[in-house]
Design an enzyme around this catalytic site. Structure first.
Site, PDB file in Angstrom:
ATOM      1  N   MET A  98      45.798  -0.616  -4.353  1.00  0.00           N
ATOM      2  CA  MET A  98      46.036  -1.586  -3.287  1.00  0.00           C
ATOM      3  C   MET A  98      46.149  -2.987  -3.885  1.00  0.00           C
ATOM      4  SD  MET A  98      43.343  -0.246  -0.390  1.00  0.00           S
ATOM      5  CE  MET A  98      42.105   0.286  -1.559  1.00  0.00           C
ATOM      6  N   VAL A 156      37.110   2.278  -4.749  1.00  0.00           N
ATOM      7  CA  VAL A 156      36.809   1.627  -6.026  1.00  0.00           C
ATOM      8  C   VAL A 156      37.134   0.138  -5.939  1.00  0.00           C
ATOM      9  CG1 VAL A 156      37.211   1.639  -8.514  1.00  0.00           C
ATOM     10  CG2 VAL A 156      37.396   3.775  -7.219  1.00  0.00           C
ATOM     11  N   GLY A 186      41.647  -6.412  -3.208  1.00  0.00           N
ATOM     12  CA  GLY A 186      42.272  -5.763  -4.356  1.00  0.00           C
ATOM     13  C   GLY A 186      41.460  -4.625  -4.934  1.00  0.00           C
ATOM     14  N   SER A 187      41.985  -3.406  -4.948  1.00  0.00           N
ATOM     15  CA  SER A 187      41.173  -2.261  -5.319  1.00  0.00           C
ATOM     16  C   SER A 187      42.010  -0.985  -5.342  1.00  0.00           C
ATOM     17  CB  SER A 187      40.034  -2.115  -4.312  1.00  0.00           C
ATOM     18  OG  SER A 187      40.512  -2.378  -3.003  1.00  0.00           O
ATOM     19  N   ARG A 188      41.313   0.196  -5.318  1.00  0.00           N
ATOM     20  CA  ARG A 188      42.037   1.462  -5.306  1.00  0.00           C
ATOM     21  C   ARG A 188      41.221   2.538  -4.602  1.00  0.00           C
ATOM     22  NH1 ARG A 188      42.522   3.570 -11.417  1.00  0.00           N
ATOM     23  NH2 ARG A 188      42.464   5.699 -10.629  1.00  0.00           N
TER      24      ARG A 188
END
Length: 218
Positions: A98, A156, A186-188
């Protein structure tokens, strides 16, 4: 536009801080173009903060065997791995990155029961880094549809993301497309699926939460 409840305090704090800075800068002895440049930067920052916490209303692509994407973003991993936190067996890992411009709310991919939910404090490697899945701040949630049809979903945090929000609790009965939490800035999301699923995405593909089917249960 609807906003996520996690964003109200952040938006309010950002507005107050930027307003106070703007008042201070207005009375400083600076060239007018410097002041206007700073004011414009403050406006962009506030606008982006408001935009980040938007809460879209979407139709849910419901399907009994559909595993929907939990997040908006881009597919960055499709590979077979050994999942050692919960299953202790080989699983198909699919990861969605993301960017700061994506919606960061997360939704459940299918109907089921939460069998496991655990928060892990950690570091803040960039979310593209393979180490981030095991070493960053993260929350792991296992949702079981039925025997043999279960998925570990891992939120995450990344370099910018400094807080993972997860509402899942062990024993919760959840519905496809229902909200499970969000990750800030901001991440996944990592999915650890059974090896016999039919993959429905490819590397680099953009996906939309609640709508894109990343895989089908067999």
């Amino acid at each position: 536009m609807k906003f996520h409840k996690e964003g109200y305090s952040v938006i309010g704090t950002t507005f107050i801080v930027l307003a106070l800075l703007s008042v201070g800068i207005w009375f400083m002895q600076l060239f007018p173009y410097v002041k206007y440049f700073l004011f414009f930067g403050f406006f962009v920052l506030l606008s982006w903060t408001v935009y980040f916490f938007r809460y879209p209303e979407r139709p849910i692509n419901k399907g009994d065997n559909n595993v929907l994407s939990t997040a908006d973003g881009k597919i960055v991993v499709i590979e077979e791995v050994l999942e050692e936190e919960y299953f202790n067996e080989k699983r198909l890992m699919i990861s969605v990155f993301m960017s700061p411009m994506n919606v960061h709310i997360n939704w459940y991919p299918f109907n089921g029961e939460v069998k496991y939910a655990k928060y892990h404090p950690g570091r803040y490697f960039i979310a593209y880094n393979p180490k981030s899945s095991e070493h960053n701040e993260r929350t792991s949630v296992v949702v079981e549809k039925e025997d043999g049809k279960d998925v570990l979903i891992r939120q995450v945090a990344g370099v910018m993301a400094r807080r993972v929000v997860c509402y899942s609790k062990k024993g919760d009965v959840v519905n496809q497309g229902e909200e499970m939490g969000m990750i800030k800035f901001g991440s996944r999301i990592d999915f650890f699926l059974p090896l016999d699923v039919k993959v429905n995405v490819k590397m680099g593909q953009k996906v939309t939460a609640q709508q894109t089917v990343i895989a089908y249960f067999s």
